[in-house]
Motif scaffolding. Structure first.
Motif, PDB file in Angstrom:
ATOM      1  N   PRO A  53      48.121 -91.469 -34.407  1.00 23.66           N
ATOM      2  CA  PRO A  53      47.998 -90.003 -34.401  1.00 23.66           C
ATOM      3  C   PRO A  53      48.986 -89.368 -33.430  1.00 23.66           C
ATOM      4  N   TYR A  55      49.311 -85.760 -33.016  1.00 22.88           N
ATOM      5  CA  TYR A  55      48.964 -84.393 -33.322  1.00 22.88           C
ATOM      6  C   TYR A  55      48.368 -83.687 -32.112  1.00 22.88           C
ATOM      7  N   TYR A  56      48.288 -82.355 -32.199  1.00 23.41           N
ATOM      8  CA  TYR A  56      47.659 -81.557 -31.150  1.00 23.41           C
ATOM      9  C   TYR A  56      46.148 -81.679 -31.297  1.00 23.41           C
ATOM     10  N   LYS A  57      45.548 -82.527 -30.488  1.00 21.21           N
ATOM     11  CA  LYS A  57      44.145 -82.877 -30.673  1.00 21.21           C
ATOM     12  C   LYS A  57      43.175 -81.725 -30.455  1.00 21.21           C
ATOM     13  N   ARG A  58      43.645 -80.666 -29.809  1.00 23.46           N
ATOM     14  CA  ARG A  58      42.744 -79.533 -29.595  1.00 23.46           C
ATOM     15  C   ARG A  58      42.562 -78.701 -30.864  1.00 23.46           C
ATOM     16  N   HIS A  64      45.776 -77.262 -38.142  1.00 29.45           N
ATOM     17  CA  HIS A  64      46.958 -78.123 -38.000  1.00 29.45           C
ATOM     18  C   HIS A  64      47.754 -78.186 -39.300  1.00 29.45           C
ATOM     19  N   SER A  93      37.730 -81.440 -35.432  1.00 27.53           N
ATOM     20  CA  SER A  93      38.763 -81.513 -34.411  1.00 27.53           C
ATOM     21  C   SER A  93      39.611 -82.767 -34.620  1.00 27.53           C
ATOM     22  N   LEU A  94      40.915 -82.653 -34.390  1.00 29.41           N
ATOM     23  CA  LEU A  94      41.797 -83.809 -34.572  1.00 29.41           C
ATOM     24  C   LEU A  94      41.428 -84.952 -33.634  1.00 29.41           C
ATOM     25  N   SER A  95      40.842 -84.639 -32.494  1.00 25.75           N
ATOM     26  CA  SER A  95      40.464 -85.675 -31.540  1.00 25.75           C
ATOM     27  C   SER A  95      39.314 -86.544 -32.048  1.00 25.75           C
ATOM     28  N   LYS A  96      38.623 -86.078 -33.096  1.00 18.55           N
ATOM     29  CA  LYS A  96      37.466 -86.802 -33.625  1.00 18.55           C
ATOM     30  C   LYS A  96      37.754 -87.499 -34.953  1.00 18.55           C
TER      31      LYS A  96
END
Length: 301
Positions: A53, A55-58, A64, A93-96
């Motif tokens: 990944p 990407y901007y995780k926020r 995105h 969320s990208l972080s998940k």
């Protein structure tokens, strides 16, 4: 895209890996050469997707994708991409994201990318069948966009998932993997075990436990669960010995135990895999010419 093979292997060679617009290639590359291969790709200015990944995780998925769409000034619509790639919750969320969802986002990114040359490295490791189908849909769209697509796989069977015509890179250079089926039947059903090499020992494997055999780099490997053994024979000789035990040459480089086949999957018009009933759900390439015959044999088991 134009890459010198010697930059990958470290050995003198005049060979080059070239791609043109609207062309797709699949290449099997040993794991130990993937790092130098990746470096050559980045230096060539191509867009590389390796499953990591970036990407901007926020941000969430929808935001995105919209950001990428605007960045590349793509005519594709965010809502259509979300629907096409079966994204159930675009607010995630990208972080998940898990690996399956990251793969989908990579597919979308490839379609939106402004780069003409797209490369996926080991896209079928630890993936799910639905994502492989989505990959082939993306591949078709990339070709329609006039882009080139290169799939680099550390496993030969994964390269054949991408397409039926495959090349390989090893220390000797770039080679075409032959796919013509040319084995003659010479059945011998008198044995119940196969002799194989395991390090410095010779062991005997019960034939009914074998899942499939594969030929790579001039050697024949017998696959049994998570174990892989070297056989002291050619693939044609092994096939002749095992035919009467329910084994079938589904591809020039592969012989499968029909009793271990769980299903057959069509990835695209010319790309098929035999799925082995094991924890890894091993995907073994199936030649187009063998598609109907293997089904007949499975029905008669």
């Amino acid at each position: 895209m134009d890459i010198e093979i010697q930059k990958i292997t470290g050995r003198p060679s005049e060979q080059r890996l070239k791609m043109t617009d609207s062309e797709s290639l699949a290449v099997q590359i040993p794991y130990e050469l993937l790092e130098s291969f990746s470096g050559s790709l980045h230096n060539a200015g191509v867009h590389v997707f390796s499953g990591e990944p970036m990407y901007y995780k926020r941000l969430n998925l929808k935001v995105h994708i919209e950001y990428l769409r605007k960045w590349y000034n793509s005519p594709l619509k965010t809502a259509d991409l979300i629907q096409q790639f079966n994204i159930s919750d675009a607010s995630t969320s990208l972080s998940k994201l898990n690996r399956t969802e990251i793969q989908k986002l990579d597919y979308i990114h490839a379609l939106l990318s402004g780069n003409k040359d797209i490369v996926f490295i080991d896209p079928f490791l630890n993936t799910v069948n639905d994502n492989i189908h989505l990959f082939h849909k993306m591949k078709k769209q990339l070709m329609n966009q006039g882009k080139s697509l290169l799939v680099a796989a550390s496993r030969l069977e994964d390269a054949f998932i991408a397409q039926p015509d495959v090349m390989k890179i090893n220390e000797q250079g770039l080679h075409i993997v032959e796919t013509t089926d040319n084995a003659d039947d010479d059945p011998d059903g008198s044995v119940s075990k196969i002799k194989v090499k395991a390090h410095d020992k010779t062991i005997f494997v019960t034939i009914e436990d074998i899942e499939y055999l594969e030929s790579q780099e001039g050697k024949v490997y017998l696959n049994l669960g998570a174990e892989k053994f070297v056989m002291e024979s050619t693939l044609q000789s092994a096939e002749s010995q095992l035919t009467q035990h329910g084994f079938y040459r589904c591809h020039r480089s592969y012989v499968v135990n029909l009793h271990k086949v769980k299903e057959i999957i069509t990835w695209s018009k010319n790309t098929y895999s035999v799925i082995i009933d094991n924890p890894e759900k091993s995907k073994i390439p199936l030649s187009r010419a063998k598609f109907n015959e293997i089904q007949e044999k499975l029905v008669k088991l």
